[in-house]
Each structure stands twice: as structure tokens, then as C-alpha cells.
Design an enzyme around this catalytic site. Structure first.
Site, short mmCIF file in Angstrom:
data_model
loop_
_atom_site.label_atom_id
_atom_site.label_comp_id
_atom_site.label_asym_id
_atom_site.label_seq_id
_atom_site.Cartn_x
_atom_site.Cartn_y
_atom_site.Cartn_z
N LYS A 145 0.84 -1.21 0.00
CA LYS A 145 0.00 0.00 0.00
C LYS A 145 0.87 1.25 0.00
O LYS A 145 0.65 2.19 -0.77
CB LYS A 145 -0.93 -0.01 1.22
CG LYS A 145 -2.05 -1.03 1.08
CD LYS A 145 -2.79 -1.28 2.39
CE LYS A 145 -3.82 -2.39 2.18
NZ LYS A 145 -4.42 -2.87 3.43
N GLN A 155 -4.49 -1.43 9.75
CA GLN A 155 -4.39 -2.78 9.18
C GLN A 155 -4.91 -3.82 10.18
O GLN A 155 -4.48 -3.84 11.34
CB GLN A 155 -2.92 -3.07 8.81
CG GLN A 155 -2.72 -4.38 8.10
CD GLN A 155 -3.36 -4.42 6.71
OE1 GLN A 155 -3.25 -3.49 5.93
NE2 GLN A 155 -4.05 -5.51 6.41
N ASP A 182 -11.20 2.97 4.12
CA ASP A 182 -11.62 1.57 4.03
C ASP A 182 -13.14 1.46 3.89
O ASP A 182 -13.66 0.41 3.52
CB ASP A 182 -11.22 0.82 5.32
CG ASP A 182 -9.99 -0.03 5.12
OD1 ASP A 182 -9.69 -0.38 3.96
OD2 ASP A 182 -9.33 -0.36 6.12
#
Ligand code: NDP
Length: 304
Positions: free
Chosen positions: A52, A96, A119
Site C-alpha cells: 500500500k 491494518q 476503508d
């Protein structure tokens, strides 16, 4: 011969389309910024986070990784998020998963400002998704919709079956397909006669986390099959059962010591489907591309 839906290529197209938007933002104000928080030393998380951060930097975006100890308390993690919520140059905050057991994952989710929730997991954004109102969409299901769109697969009126009902994949996937006018069925571990339900599908999405579980009997001949699953198989007997004596693939497994396989059987889908996403190289690359897209979108809205 089934068409392979090349997620790697589509991911590259999406990021290429983001470049001019990032350049415009950088020229007018500043580049979009994403912070990824990683708690502990989970090796899989390390790879995901590295990818990422690297993709962000390759695109000219500001990207930082905050590493925190596995022993962190919920309140210390919330304090980190509060700081990031207040930083003007950060447009996206991603924590995460998985988090260690002592951390209240829901409190963490709620703490991220919905505008920076790239997200799309914050309850406010989940509500926006259900209402089909603008908000960041969860990256993996949003990536699947891009695959379908860019491959010219008609969703309106199609029968779609989603296997898996998690908050991060199955449920938002079903909602996005519904908004695109599919007739949607959601399946899970208690679904009766799962294979018969799956065989109804024009579009079958597997998101269960079980290697090669969806075999030929689950696939209607000619269906479009989207495989969200990513499973690493290290047991030689399991790999042999999946690969059914395919010598070249078995050699590759022996050399590597592992096999990356989705939730759909890789040999069966190639024979039964009209089009399918491979693993690797299918849905995975889209997830990162959509994270970049959500971050750029967030920067554009925040910078007006
Ligand atoms: P979860 O474990 O959170 O959810 C799995 C779902 O599958 C549950 O709803 C469960 O049902 C259902 N399920 C499990 N076993 C069966 C079964 N035998 N029959 C029917 N349904 C079953 O997984 P995630 O949604 O987080 O992830 C799913 C897969 O997608 C994993 O392989 C994961 O690695 C992958 N993934 C890939 C991403 C990508 O970028 N490509 C991103 C995120 C995930 P129930 O609710 O009844 O327990």
C-alpha cells in the site's frame, strides 16, 4: 475457453487514471496523504502494508506507516488516531487488521473520522452505502464492481450469488450488486444446499476463506465467477488434491513450499465459467487500486 479477467491490468488502468488527479491536487494545493497503522508484527500484514505504501509513493502521494507494538492499549491507539484525524495533510487513515485481542477493534473503527475512513468501514459510511449515498466504499467489493464494469459484464437483471457475509467483503459486495440492479442472494455457513443456490448464479462471488471450496458443482456452466479468496496452502496433501496431478503446478508447489489459491477451484472454474478472476492477479490488485482511489477522492473533497 473461459475469459480471464485480468485484475492486475485493470488495477494499473485505475491507478493510471488517478495520476492526473493527483498531479492537479499537488499543483494546486498538495498531494493526497494516506497513513497506514500497523500494530504488531504479523508477516502477512507487513506485506500488505508495504504494498500500500509503495503504491502510494509510486503515484506521488504522501504516504506514511506508523508501527505500533503488539502490546498497545486501546486508549493509546485511539490517541494516535485522534492525532491523525487532526492532521490537515492526511486524507486517509487505515488501520491494518487484524488487531491484537486486547484492542477494541470496534472502538478503533469508530474513532477514525468518516471523511478519512478510506476503508469505508465506519458505521456512518456503512449507512451511506446502504442508502446508496456518496461515501468511500469498502475497497475489495468496490474493486469487484470495477472488474465487472471494465469487463463489460451486465449486472442489471443478473442473478448474483455472494458466498460469505463478512462486514468487509460479503455484505458490502451484496449491497453494491443490489445497487447495480442485480438480484442478489447472500450465502453463508448455514445456507442449505449451497451448491444448488450457487448454480443459480449468473455472477458468482466467492468470499469465504476456504481453499478451492467452490468446485464445479457450484458453478453454472457459462457463469461469471469472481474469486475474492486468498488462501495459502502449505499442506502437500491438500495441494495435491486441489491440483489433481497437474505436474507443472505440483512442481511449482514443491519448489515454493506453498500454493496461493482462491475460494474457487482453479481448474474447475477455467472449464465451467465464461469468465473468471484468477488467484493471484484477480481481485487482489483491485483492492489496492480502490484504496488509492478512495484516498484521492477524500483529498479532492477535503481540499474542495
Ligand atoms: P470472514 O472469515 O470474515 O468471512 C467468511 C464468510 O464465509 C462468513 O460469512 C462465513 O459464514 C462464510 N463461510 C465460511 N465457510 C463457509 C462454508 N463452508 N459455506 C458457506 N459459507 C462459508 O472472511 P473475509 O470476508 O474477511 O474474507 C473472505 C476471503 O476473502 C478470505 O480468503 C480472505 O483472505 C479474502 N480477502 C481477500 C481480499 C482481497 O483483496 N482479494 C480482501 C479481503 C479478504 P458465517 O458468517 O456463517 O460464518
Amino acid at each position: 475457453m473461459a475469459r480471464i479477467l485480468d485484475g492486475k491490468l485493470m488495477g494499473q488502468q485505475i491507478t493510471a487514471e488517478l495520476r492526473p488527479r493527483i498531479e492537479t491536487l499537488a499543483a494546486r494545493r498538495r498531494a493526497p496523504g494516506l497513513t497506514v497503522i500497523r500494530v504488531g508484527d504479523d508477516p502477512a500484514s507487513e506485506i500488505y502494508v508495504r504494498n500500500k505504501v509503495k503504491t502510494c509513493r509510486d503515484l506521488g502521494m504522501l504516504s506514511e506507516e506508523i508501527r505500533l507494538p503488539a502490546t498497545i492499549s486501546t486508549s493509546d491507539l485511539l490517541a494516535e488516531i485522534a492525532t491523525l484525524n487532526g492532521r490537515e495533510e492526511i486524507d486517509g487513515i487505515l488501520v491494518q487488521m487484524p488487531l491484537p485481542p486486547q484492542v477494541d477493534a470496534r472502538a478503533v473503527l469508530l474513532a477514525i473520522h468518516p471523511d478519512k475512513d478510506v476503508d469505508g468501514f465506519h458505521p456512518f459510511n456503512v449507512g451511506q452505502l446502504v442508502a446508496n449515498a456518496p461515501a468511500p466504499r469498502p475497497c475489495t467489493p468496490a474493486g469487484v464492481m470495477e472488474i465487472l464494469k471494465r469487463s463489460g459484464i451486465a449486472v442489471a437483471g443478473a442473478k448474483a450469488v455472494v458466498v460469505g457475509r463478512s462486514d468487509i467483503v460479503g455484505k458490502p459486495m451484496a449491497m453494491l450488486l443490489l445497487h447495480a440492479h442485480a438480484t442478489v442472494t447472500i450465502c453463508h455457513s448455514k445456507t442449505r444446499d449451497l451448491s444448488a443456490v450457487c448454480r443459480e448464479a449468473d455472477i458468482l462471488v466467492g468470499a469465504i476463506g476456504r481453499p478451492a471450496f467452490l468446485t464445479r458443482e457450484f458453478i453454472r456452466p457459462g457463469a461469471v465467477v469472481i474469486d475474492v479468496g486468498i488462501n495459502r496452502v502449505t499442506d502437500s496433501a491438500v495441494a495435491q488434491a486441489i491440483l489433481r496431478g497437474n505436474a507443472a503446478k505440483l512442481d511449482a508447489f514443491q519448489a515454493k513450499g506453498s500454493l496461493l489459491v482462491g475460494d474457487v477451484h482453479p481448474l474447475d472454474v477455467a472449464e465451467a465459467a465464461s469468465a473468471y478472476t484468477p488467484v493471484p492477479g484477480g481481485v487482489g490488485p483491485l483492492t489496492i487500486a480502490m484504496l488509492m482511489a478512495n484516498t484521492v477522492q477524500s483529498a479532492e473533497s477535503r481540499l474542495g
